[in-house]
Design an enzyme around this catalytic site. Structure first.
Site, PDB file in Angstrom:
ATOM      1  N   LYS A 112       0.866  -1.181   0.000  1.00 24.42           N
ATOM      2  CA  LYS A 112       0.000   0.000   0.000  1.00 24.42           C
ATOM      3  C   LYS A 112       0.898   1.225   0.000  1.00 24.42           C
ATOM      4  O   LYS A 112       1.909   1.273   0.692  1.00 24.42           O
ATOM      5  CB  LYS A 112      -0.886   0.011   1.253  1.00 24.42           C
ATOM      6  CG  LYS A 112      -2.031   0.983   1.219  1.00 24.42           C
ATOM      7  CD  LYS A 112      -3.074   0.669   0.156  1.00 24.42           C
ATOM      8  CE  LYS A 112      -4.212  -0.151   0.597  1.00 24.42           C
ATOM      9  NZ  LYS A 112      -5.291  -0.341  -0.345  1.00 24.42           N
ATOM     10  N   GLY A 217     -26.827  -2.201   3.049  1.00 19.00           N
ATOM     11  CA  GLY A 217     -26.117  -1.405   2.050  1.00 19.00           C
ATOM     12  C   GLY A 217     -26.371  -1.911   0.648  1.00 19.00           C
ATOM     13  O   GLY A 217     -26.103  -3.079   0.338  1.00 19.00           O
ATOM     14  N   HIS A 220     -22.577  -0.367  -4.851  1.00 13.23           N
ATOM     15  CA  HIS A 220     -22.078  -1.123  -6.004  1.00 13.23           C
ATOM     16  C   HIS A 220     -22.100  -2.628  -5.733  1.00 13.23           C
ATOM     17  O   HIS A 220     -22.565  -3.409  -6.555  1.00 13.23           O
ATOM     18  CB  HIS A 220     -20.657  -0.679  -6.342  1.00 13.23           C
ATOM     19  CG  HIS A 220     -20.609   0.704  -6.906  1.00 13.23           C
ATOM     20  ND1 HIS A 220     -20.357   1.814  -6.136  1.00 13.23           N
ATOM     21  CD2 HIS A 220     -20.816   1.158  -8.153  1.00 13.23           C
ATOM     22  CE1 HIS A 220     -20.407   2.885  -6.895  1.00 13.23           C
ATOM     23  NE2 HIS A 220     -20.683   2.520  -8.129  1.00 13.23           N
TER      24      HIS A 220
HETATM   25  P1  NAD Z   1     -20.622   1.906  -2.187  1.00 10.11           P
HETATM   26  O1  NAD Z   1     -20.206   3.223  -1.627  1.00 10.11           O
HETATM   27  O2  NAD Z   1     -20.982   1.794  -3.621  1.00 10.11           O
HETATM   28  O3  NAD Z   1     -21.877   1.346  -1.337  1.00 10.11           O
HETATM   29  C1  NAD Z   1     -22.050   1.518   0.027  1.00 10.11           C
HETATM   30  C2  NAD Z   1     -23.564   1.594   0.275  1.00 10.11           C
HETATM   31  O4  NAD Z   1     -23.794   1.576   1.670  1.00 10.11           O
HETATM   32  C3  NAD Z   1     -24.197   2.866  -0.274  1.00 10.11           C
HETATM   33  O5  NAD Z   1     -25.371   2.557  -0.986  1.00 10.11           O
HETATM   34  C4  NAD Z   1     -24.501   3.678   0.990  1.00 10.11           C
HETATM   35  O6  NAD Z   1     -25.619   4.539   0.827  1.00 10.11           O
HETATM   36  C5  NAD Z   1     -24.765   2.574   1.969  1.00 10.11           C
HETATM   37  N1  NAD Z   1     -24.613   2.922   3.386  1.00 10.11           N
HETATM   38  C6  NAD Z   1     -23.755   3.793   3.949  1.00 10.11           C
HETATM   39  N2  NAD Z   1     -23.946   3.832   5.280  1.00 10.11           N
HETATM   40  C7  NAD Z   1     -24.933   2.954   5.551  1.00 10.11           C
HETATM   41  C8  NAD Z   1     -25.552   2.534   6.756  1.00 10.11           C
HETATM   42  N3  NAD Z   1     -25.224   3.018   7.943  1.00 10.11           N
HETATM   43  N4  NAD Z   1     -26.516   1.592   6.672  1.00 10.11           N
HETATM   44  C9  NAD Z   1     -26.891   1.074   5.478  1.00 10.11           C
HETATM   45  N5  NAD Z   1     -26.335   1.451   4.302  1.00 10.11           N
HETATM   46  C10 NAD Z   1     -25.363   2.380   4.349  1.00 10.11           C
HETATM   47  O7  NAD Z   1     -19.443   0.891  -1.802  1.00 10.11           O
HETATM   48  P2  NAD Z   1     -19.176  -0.557  -2.415  1.00 10.11           P
HETATM   49  O8  NAD Z   1     -18.153  -0.458  -3.467  1.00 10.11           O
HETATM   50  O9  NAD Z   1     -20.481  -1.226  -2.694  1.00 10.11           O
HETATM   51  O10 NAD Z   1     -18.474  -1.273  -1.169  1.00 10.11           O
HETATM   52  C11 NAD Z   1     -19.228  -1.699  -0.048  1.00 10.11           C
HETATM   53  C12 NAD Z   1     -18.291  -2.294   0.996  1.00 10.11           C
HETATM   54  O11 NAD Z   1     -17.569  -3.400   0.424  1.00 10.11           O
HETATM   55  C13 NAD Z   1     -17.217  -1.333   1.514  1.00 10.11           C
HETATM   56  O12 NAD Z   1     -16.957  -1.640   2.864  1.00 10.11           O
HETATM   57  C14 NAD Z   1     -16.004  -1.670   0.663  1.00 10.11           C
HETATM   58  O13 NAD Z   1     -14.795  -1.340   1.320  1.00 10.11           O
HETATM   59  C15 NAD Z   1     -16.170  -3.174   0.542  1.00 10.11           C
HETATM   60  N6  NAD Z   1     -15.472  -3.739  -0.624  1.00 10.11           N
HETATM   61  C16 NAD Z   1     -15.820  -3.340  -1.884  1.00 10.11           C
HETATM   62  C17 NAD Z   1     -15.164  -3.892  -2.973  1.00 10.11           C
HETATM   63  C18 NAD Z   1     -15.535  -3.496  -4.383  1.00 10.11           C
HETATM   64  O14 NAD Z   1     -15.172  -4.201  -5.332  1.00 10.11           O
HETATM   65  N7  NAD Z   1     -16.257  -2.391  -4.580  1.00 10.11           N
HETATM   66  C19 NAD Z   1     -14.166  -4.852  -2.791  1.00 10.11           C
HETATM   67  C20 NAD Z   1     -13.844  -5.261  -1.487  1.00 10.11           C
HETATM   68  C21 NAD Z   1     -14.510  -4.684  -0.417  1.00 10.11           C
END
Ligand code: NAD
Length: 384
Positions: A112, A217, A220
């Site tokens: 990182k 949540g 994405h």
């Molecule tokens: P994102 O920002 O697209 O989605 C997060 C969602 O959670 C949003 O719709 C937001 O409105 C909602 N949210 C926020 N606070 C909330 C709460 N208190 N209660 C309910 N919903 C709430 O992010 P993402 O890319 O979908 O990632 C989601 C999680 O997965 C994150 O923790 C991210 O670190 C992890 N992650 C994502 C990926 C990836 O490929 N995108 C890979 C590994 C880990």
């Protein structure tokens, strides 16, 4: 992975190429007590500091391990209050990346980089070009990408001075947005957890007609997880702070909506945290009414006592960095011949890995989180 395959093992990190006008030094020399004075230092292979006066770049790069291959890890930009705080973040995150890569079985180590600066005010093309020169000086031992505070646009600029970048959109020759592959991995994790608790063989294609899943949540990843579950016949109970996403899930996926604080009390087969980190703590775990926790959120465990609490309560926990490993699997297929099919096929393996973790945890009386860490640690042990 093309010529990066050649860069393996310790010899890649013995030195870096000097870059004109740039100061690159081992971070060890900058702190009283050296790296050993950092609680998050865990035999990282190479930890460097880079300063470029012309662009104002100040960056720490932490390469945890190249045992499995050249290191992948994003570049974070954040207004850290101190250098110690910046390096702590880099050390902690690079170790976590190594563990994730090892356990989902990709030929990359974990690293990182952090840039000290405010992403809202301190970004310039010169800064990212300078960072690219720093990355290039490592000769391929480190491949950078997007992270908190940096964007795909920033990565494109970094790519002007180094070819060691990953995660660009498909049309630019990258592997694109990893969210859908991450989501498929979470779906496989849910399938494996259900199969294990019911004594069935793992089959990611199995239908889930009698299963209810509480999804926290609908971003994405969460939305795509919900779509997979819906297609498999599962019943959904969902929440999001964004009311429009919840309304869409009700309409398109027949989901039942609950408030953001009510999701922990939902009676269902699975709780799938797909929003924030730190959601599993003493209070929330005590409220859970699901025999399984499997979701995408990073760092779900608020502290190290939580895995034992889950175990004592009879809740099967799919360790977060295993369940959400589809994203890094996707990136690992970047380069010549990227195909989403290959990435998805590899991602299905997440379910098999989890079954192995669950069996070992049960047999040895360990938590599933501890078994995953041990599995990763064993794979990272230097090969002789
Ligand atoms: P994102 O920002 O697209 O989605 C997060 C969602 O959670 C949003 O719709 C937001 O409105 C909602 N949210 C926020 N606070 C909330 C709460 N208190 N209660 C309910 N919903 C709430 O992010 P993402 O890319 O979908 O990632 C989601 C999680 O997965 C994150 O923790 C991210 O670190 C992890 N992650 C994502 C990926 C990836 O490929 N995108 C890979 C590994 C880990």
């Amino acid at each position: 992975m093309d010529d990066r395959e050649a860069i393996r093992g310790e010899e890649a990190l013995d030195e870096w190429q000097p870059v004109e006008g740039m100061r690159i030094v081992p971070a060890e020399t900058l702190f009283e007590g050296g790296l050993a004075s950092f609680p998050d230092y865990w035999e990282h292979e190479q930890v460097l500091y880079c300063e470029d006066e012309a662009s104002g770049l100040k960056s720490y790069l932490s390469i945890h391990s190249t045992v499995l291959g050249p290191c992948l890890g994003g570049c974070r930009m954040f207004p850290y209050a101190s250098d110690r705080e910046a390096l702590t973040d880099a050390l902690r995150l690079s170790l976590a990346m190594s563990y994730k890569h090892a356990v989902v079985d990709i030929a990359h180590g974990g690293a990182k980089a952090v840039i000290i600066g405010d992403p809202r005010t301190d970004k310039t093309p010169e800064l990212f070009r300078a960072f690219g020169r720093f990355v290039d000086a490592l000769g391929g031992a480190y491949i950078t990408g997007e992270d908190l505070g940096t964007s795909i646009e920033d990565v494109r600029i970094i790519g002007e001075t180094t070819s060691y970048i990953a995660g660009l959109p498909l049309e630019d020759g990258g592997s694109g947005d990893p969210s859908s592959v991450t989501a498929y991995g979470v779906f496989c994790a849910i399938q494996a957890s259900i199969a294990y608790t019911r004594g069935n063989p793992y089959n990611p294609k199995a239908g889930l007609p009698d299963i209810a899943v509480a999804v926290q949540g609908l971003g994405h990843v969460g939305w795509s997880v919900a779509e997979h579950l819906h297609a498999a016949g599962a019943r959904l109970i969902v929440c999001d702070i964004d009311a429009a996403k919840v309304a869409r899930a009700q309409e398109e996926l027949g989901a039942e909506a609950v408030g953001v604080d009510e999701i922990y009390d939902v009676e269902a087969d699975v709780f799938a945290p797909c929003a924030l980190g730190g959601v599993l703590n003493a209070d929330t775990v005590a409220r859970l009414r699901t025999p399984i926790v499997a979701g995408s959120a990073d760092n779900q465990l608020a502290d190290e006592r939580v895995p034992r609490m889950l175990q004592v309560m009879g809740i099967l926990y799919a360790p977060d960095y295993v369940a959400n490993g589809g994203g890094v699997i996707n990136v690992s297929y970047e380069g010549e011949g990227y195909s989403v099919e290959k990435a998805l096929q590899h991602t299905e393996h997440i379910g098999r890995t989890l079954i192995e973790i669950f069996h070992t945890a049960e047999r040895e009386g360990m938590t599933t989180a501890a078994v995953a860490d041990r599995m990763a640690g064993e794979r990272l042990a230097p090969r002789h």
